[in-house]
Design a protein around this motif. Structure first.
Motif, PDB file in Angstrom:
ATOM      1  N   ASP A  55      -7.904 -20.590  58.419  1.00  0.00           N
ATOM      2  CA  ASP A  55      -6.697 -21.382  58.672  1.00  0.00           C
ATOM      3  C   ASP A  55      -6.516 -22.310  57.466  1.00  0.00           C
ATOM      4  OD1 ASP A  55      -4.621 -22.682  59.998  1.00  0.00           O
ATOM      5  OD2 ASP A  55      -5.958 -24.032  61.082  1.00  0.00           O
ATOM      6  N   TRP A  56      -5.344 -22.926  57.358  1.00  0.00           N
ATOM      7  CA  TRP A  56      -5.116 -23.883  56.260  1.00  0.00           C
ATOM      8  C   TRP A  56      -5.401 -25.317  56.737  1.00  0.00           C
ATOM      9  CZ3 TRP A  56      -1.136 -23.021  51.914  1.00  0.00           C
ATOM     10  CH2 TRP A  56      -1.082 -24.125  51.059  1.00  0.00           C
ATOM     11  N   ASN A  57      -4.634 -25.761  57.766  1.00  0.00           N
ATOM     12  CA  ASN A  57      -4.720 -27.159  58.210  1.00  0.00           C
ATOM     13  C   ASN A  57      -5.921 -27.372  59.116  1.00  0.00           C
ATOM     14  OD1 ASN A  57      -1.478 -26.651  58.007  1.00  0.00           O
ATOM     15  ND2 ASN A  57      -2.144 -28.628  57.268  1.00  0.00           N
ATOM     16  N   MET A  58      -6.928 -28.037  58.581  1.00  0.00           N
ATOM     17  CA  MET A  58      -8.124 -28.326  59.370  1.00  0.00           C
ATOM     18  C   MET A  58      -8.663 -29.692  58.960  1.00  0.00           C
ATOM     19  SD  MET A  58     -10.179 -24.722  59.272  1.00  0.00           S
ATOM     20  CE  MET A  58     -10.016 -24.531  57.510  1.00  0.00           C
ATOM     21  N   PRO A  59      -9.376 -30.364  59.868  1.00  0.00           N
ATOM     22  CA  PRO A  59      -9.971 -31.644  59.483  1.00  0.00           C
ATOM     23  C   PRO A  59     -11.137 -31.432  58.506  1.00  0.00           C
ATOM     24  CG  PRO A  59     -10.635 -31.044  61.700  1.00  0.00           C
ATOM     25  CD  PRO A  59      -9.647 -30.017  61.269  1.00  0.00           C
TER      26      PRO A  59
END
Lengths: 124, 249
Positions: A55-59
């Motif tokens: 995935d792209w958006n991760m913490p």
């Protein structure tokens, strides 16, 4: 050699959907990570992983940062990386390609699209 | 003598200026009175605004907590749906395998029937009976229909799996809303400190601003359309890269 996948997504739902798709393709060897940092640690500790779906958006560490880290490491730089993300604007796609992901899938995807992209990346 | 007259003239001029200032001051008095009256009315309004800001701000942690709970509950529910989808897919695979076995058996029966037909050639009664049996056992259409049904249901489960990805998309949208709400809480906290000069008001600490690990533009669209666009960009970019590589080879 049997493919071993690393599935990186902070959403457990998405990880599960990707796992199910892989199983339907006949791949049963995989590990999961909830962010880029954990993924990179697993990757550097496990030589048998030979395909990354992220995935792209991760913490903590994004998929794009993970991609750059993988490409900067001599041992992992040739690994196939498939980016699976909600980010569908041209600038994002170009940015991911410049970071040298092998292919790009936009969520929501049908299992068939994911299958096709995995096949395509593996074929190349 | 002339200097004294000149000085007196200047003094007179200054006195006129002072007189003008007083005249202007007289004109300003009602304006100042009006302003004081306005401020007297406005201060309670500011107090009320201050109170409303504080009250609104106090509700924000609960709102963000509710949003987090919605995300968790949805994720749990989707996980349960995925369990059922997995079961359905497994059963469909089993059903498909069973149908394939039946088709294989039917093919073997057809071969045996051919042998039998040769054996009973000339025996009219046996031929009629065999014809009737074959008619009863003709499962070709039924098996094909069942195989197609399995295919349709499998396709539907794929569609369900795709639709369930809406959870990831909405959770990102909710995370964006949460981020915005907490930013507003921080701003309201700053406003409160400006209004509350007494320092008597108890202000709850700001919530920690979460990281921006979400796509605020995440949306649920027809996937094939978006993916076609992505494929086209990927293809274009790759062509460009190939062209660049050729220049250096």
């Amino acid at each position: 050699m049997e493919n071993k996948f690393l599935i990186v997504d902070d959403s457990s739902t998405m990880r599960r959907i990707v796992v199910n798709t892989l199983k339907s393709l006949g791949y049963s060897d995989y590990v999961e990570a909830e962010d880029g940092k954990v993924a990179y640690e697993k990757l550097t500790a496990d030589d048998s992983i030979n395909f990354v779906i992220t995935d792209w958006n991760m913490p903590v560490m994004t998929g794009l940062e993970l991609t750059k880290a993988i490409r900067a490491n001599d041992r992992t730089k040739a690994l196939p990386i498939l980016m699976v993300t909600t980010r569908g604007i041209k600038e994002d796609i170009v940015q991911a390609l410049q970071a040298r992901v092998n292919n790009y899938v936009v969520k929501p995807f049908t299992p068939q699209i994911l299958k096709d992209k995995i096949d395509l990346v593996l074929a190349n | 003598m002339s200097d004294t007259v000149k000085d007196l003239g200047q003094m007179l001029e200054k006195l006129r200026e002072v007189e003008n200032v007083f005249k202007y001051g007289e004109k300003m008095v009602p304006v100042v009175k009006g302003f004081i009256s306005f401020m007297s009315d406005f201060i309670p309004v500011i107090e009320e605004v201050n109170g409303s800001i504080a009250e609104t701000r106090e509700k924000i942690p609960e709102a963000t907590s509710q949003i987090d709970k919605v995300t968790s509950a949805t994720e749990l529910a989707i996980s349960e749906v995925l369990d059922k989808v997995d079961d359905t897919i497994e059963q469909l695979n089993g059903l498909d395998d069973s149908l394939d076995e039946i088709i294989e058996k039917r093919n073997r029966v057809e071969q045996l029937v051919e042998v039998l037909q040769k054996e009973i050639k000339g025996n009219e009664t046996a031929e009629v009976v065999l014809g009737a049996i074959l008619e009863e056992l003709d499962l070709t259409l039924t098996l094909e229909t069942m195989k197609n049904k399995v295919k349709d249901i499998t396709s539907n489960t794929d569609q369900i799996t795709m639709s369930l990805q809406v959870q990831d998309i909405t959770s990102q949208q909710l995370a964006a809303v949460n981020h915005l709400i907490i930013s507003v809480q921080h701003k309201l906290g700053s406003l409160l400190s400006v209004f509350d000069t007494s320092g008597k008001r108890m202000v709850t600490p700001n919530l920690e601003l979460p990281g921006t690990h979400f796509d605020s533009k995440a949306s649920y669209e027809k996937p094939d359309v978006s993916q076609d666009m992505v494929d086209s960009i990927v293809s274009d970019e790759k062509t460009t890269q190939d062209d660049i590589d050729k220049l250096f080879s």
